[in-house]
Design an enzyme around this catalytic site. Structure first.
Site, PDB file in Angstrom:
ATOM      1  N   THR A 138      -2.117   3.722   4.363  1.00 29.05           N
ATOM      2  CA  THR A 138      -1.294   5.225   3.411  1.00 29.05           C
ATOM      3  C   THR A 138      -0.848   5.241   5.032  1.00 29.05           C
ATOM      4  OG1 THR A 138      -3.169   6.280   2.701  1.00 29.05           O
ATOM      5  CG2 THR A 138      -1.433   7.334   3.709  1.00 29.05           C
ATOM      6  N   ARG A 192      -6.862   8.787 -10.106  1.00 26.92           N
ATOM      7  CA  ARG A 192      -7.178   9.118  -9.315  1.00 26.92           C
ATOM      8  C   ARG A 192      -6.033   9.781  -8.438  1.00 26.92           C
ATOM      9  NH1 ARG A 192      -6.927   7.502  -3.234  1.00 26.92           N
ATOM     10  NH2 ARG A 192      -8.655   7.900  -2.432  1.00 26.92           N
ATOM     11  N   VAL A 193      -6.437  10.561  -7.116  1.00 22.37           N
ATOM     12  CA  VAL A 193      -5.316  11.081  -6.495  1.00 22.37           C
ATOM     13  C   VAL A 193      -6.283  11.432  -5.534  1.00 22.37           C
ATOM     14  CG1 VAL A 193      -4.285  13.288  -5.790  1.00 22.37           C
ATOM     15  CG2 VAL A 193      -3.899  12.177  -8.511  1.00 22.37           C
ATOM     16  N   GLY A 194      -5.952  11.085  -4.428  1.00 19.46           N
ATOM     17  CA  GLY A 194      -6.581  11.189  -2.954  1.00 19.46           C
ATOM     18  C   GLY A 194      -5.774  11.796  -2.735  1.00 19.46           C
ATOM     19  N   ASP A 195      -6.679  11.967  -0.754  1.00 21.38           N
ATOM     20  CA  ASP A 195      -6.142  13.138   0.160  1.00 21.38           C
ATOM     21  C   ASP A 195      -4.557  13.497   0.474  1.00 21.38           C
ATOM     22  OD1 ASP A 195      -6.203  10.849   1.696  1.00 21.38           O
ATOM     23  OD2 ASP A 195      -5.941  11.768   3.467  1.00 21.38           O
ATOM     24  N   SER A 203       0.809  -1.215  -0.656  1.00 27.09           N
ATOM     25  CA  SER A 203       0.290  -0.022   0.347  1.00 27.09           C
ATOM     26  C   SER A 203       0.641   1.462   0.055  1.00 27.09           C
ATOM     27  CB  SER A 203      -1.255  -0.254   1.331  1.00 27.09           C
ATOM     28  OG  SER A 203      -0.587  -0.244   2.554  1.00 27.09           O
ATOM     29  N   THR A 260       1.912   7.221  -0.008  1.00 26.24           N
ATOM     30  CA  THR A 260       0.540   5.749   0.214  1.00 26.24           C
ATOM     31  C   THR A 260       0.599   5.868  -2.311  1.00 26.24           C
ATOM     32  OG1 THR A 260      -1.616   5.426   0.808  1.00 26.24           O
ATOM     33  CG2 THR A 260      -1.128   7.712  -0.690  1.00 26.24           C
ATOM     34  N   THR A 290      -6.079   9.066   7.222  1.00 27.49           N
ATOM     35  CA  THR A 290      -6.160   7.277   6.273  1.00 27.49           C
ATOM     36  C   THR A 290      -6.809   7.276   6.148  1.00 27.49           C
ATOM     37  OG1 THR A 290      -4.722   5.678   6.011  1.00 27.49           O
ATOM     38  CG2 THR A 290      -6.209   6.717   8.132  1.00 27.49           C
ATOM     39  N   GLY A 291      -7.460   6.392   5.265  1.00 30.13           N
ATOM     40  CA  GLY A 291      -8.659   5.589   4.631  1.00 30.13           C
ATOM     41  C   GLY A 291      -8.664   6.757   3.914  1.00 30.13           C
ATOM     42  N   GLY A 321      -9.617   8.623   0.902  1.00 28.34           N
ATOM     43  CA  GLY A 321      -9.601  10.215   0.503  1.00 28.34           C
ATOM     44  C   GLY A 321     -10.626  10.934   0.818  1.00 28.34           C
TER      45      GLY A 321
END
Length: 334
Positions: free
Chosen positions: A193, A221-224, A91, A211, A244-245, A247
């Site tokens: 993360t 795709r891009v998360g937080d 991850s 992450t 975490t989680g 995003g």
């Protein structure tokens, strides 16, 4: 005002909170902060490190840096690098689970005691994304580099390009392709993360987040995690937070910035994390039962907090000679 500083400050204003002096964060040169908080001796609890999930090797590395006299920025970078090189984690960094097309893409950011910050998004073929993010912060006039541009920059700085898709992650991806369901998992038993915060012996705070993102995500795709204020925020006068989680849900409330601002208003790190989770679950039509978000935070005194939507989120803390995993309290006890 320089355009770069204007953009940074304007982005924080858009959070919709009355932030006052917090707008100096992500600026270039703040004033020197006090090393001793009233009624508190830093020697009692510092240095210290906290991180999301069970990552005792990472926090141990960070503490080694701090105990050798290193600063918090070096500590969080080197601590995160441990997990980026851990192929079994699947991850973070090498061995991370790929997107739906089979590409391992990395997101990371870092933030120092002055509020300076650097970030990379959709970085491919470079294992230590957190270190590239630091180079963006220190060696460019920018905060964020993306995709091929981020990779070219990394190679120009001497980072080695390599295939990050391991045999184990490739086989997991092939298994997923049989049904190809794009559905977030509530809990990943290892971690999805690594976010880390450290306070050095001088009382200065830095943080980092890295992450490979949501497993089998859509291409691009891009998360937080690489977004300053969402996945990570540090205010050296107040404290820091990492998330975490899922995003997308963290971004919607600018979660890490929110936690730090709540601490500025007087909340403990624990109370601030709980309030930030409540902002997510109490949204109209929130689907919180089907996704996980967790926060960890530390204030200037070295007090910590952690909270999540669902059970089994944990924080690793190294403080006063003890490196331990601490199970987080959580909202959904139904």
């Amino acid at each position: 005002m320089k355009r770069r500083n204007f953009i940074k400050k304007a982005s924080l204003t858009g959070v919709g909170l009355t932030v006052g002096s917090s707008l100096i964060n992500c600026a270039d040169t703040p004033s020197e902060d006090k090393k001793v908080v009233a009624g508190f001796s830093a020697k009692e609890t510092l240095p210290m490190v906290i991180a999301t999930w069970h990552v005792i090797d990472a926090t141990a590395k960070a503490m080694d840096v701090l105990q050798a006299g290193g600063n918090a920025l070096d500590a969080v970078e080197q601590g995160c690098m441990v997990e980026e090189a851990n192929e079994k984690g699947q991850s973070v960094g090498k061995g991370g689970l790929p997107d739906r097309d089979g590409n391992v893409t990395l997101d990371a950011c870092i933030m120092d005691k002055h509020g300076n910050c650097g970030s990379v998004v959709y970085l491919q073929n470079i294992m230590h994304a957190v270190s590239v993010a630091r180079k963006v912060m220190e060696d460019t006039p920018h905060v964020m580099l993306a995709g091929e541009g981020a990779k070219q920059f990394a190679v120009s700085k001497g980072f080695k390009a390599e295939d990050l898709l391991t045999d184990a992650s490739k086989e997991a991806w092939k298994t997923w392709k049989v049904e190809a369901q794009y559905k977030p998992i509530i809990n990943i038993e290892n971690h999805d993360t690594i976010g880390m915060l450290a306070i050095d012996k001088n009382g200065d705070i830095s943080g980092a987040c890295t992450t490979s993102g949501l497993a089998y995500k859509m291409r691009g795709r891009v998360g937080d995690s690489p977004i300053i204020g969402s996945g990570l925020f540090v205010d050296n006068e107040i404290g820091g937070c990492v998330a975490t989680g899922l995003g997308e849900e963290v971004v919607k409330t600018v979660g890490s910035f929110l936690v730090v601002e709540l601490m500025r208003q007087g909340k403990t790190p624990q109370d601030a994390c709980e309030e930030a989770i409540s902002r997510i679950v109490n949204k109209p039509n929130s689907d919180y039962k089907n996704f996980q978000v967790g926060y960890i935070a530390v204030n200037k005194k070295g007090e910590t907090g952690s909270y999540s939507i669902h059970q089994w989120f944990s924080m690793t803390k190294f403080q006063k000679g003890v490196n331990e995993q601490i199970q987080s309290d959580y909202f959904n006890k139904a």
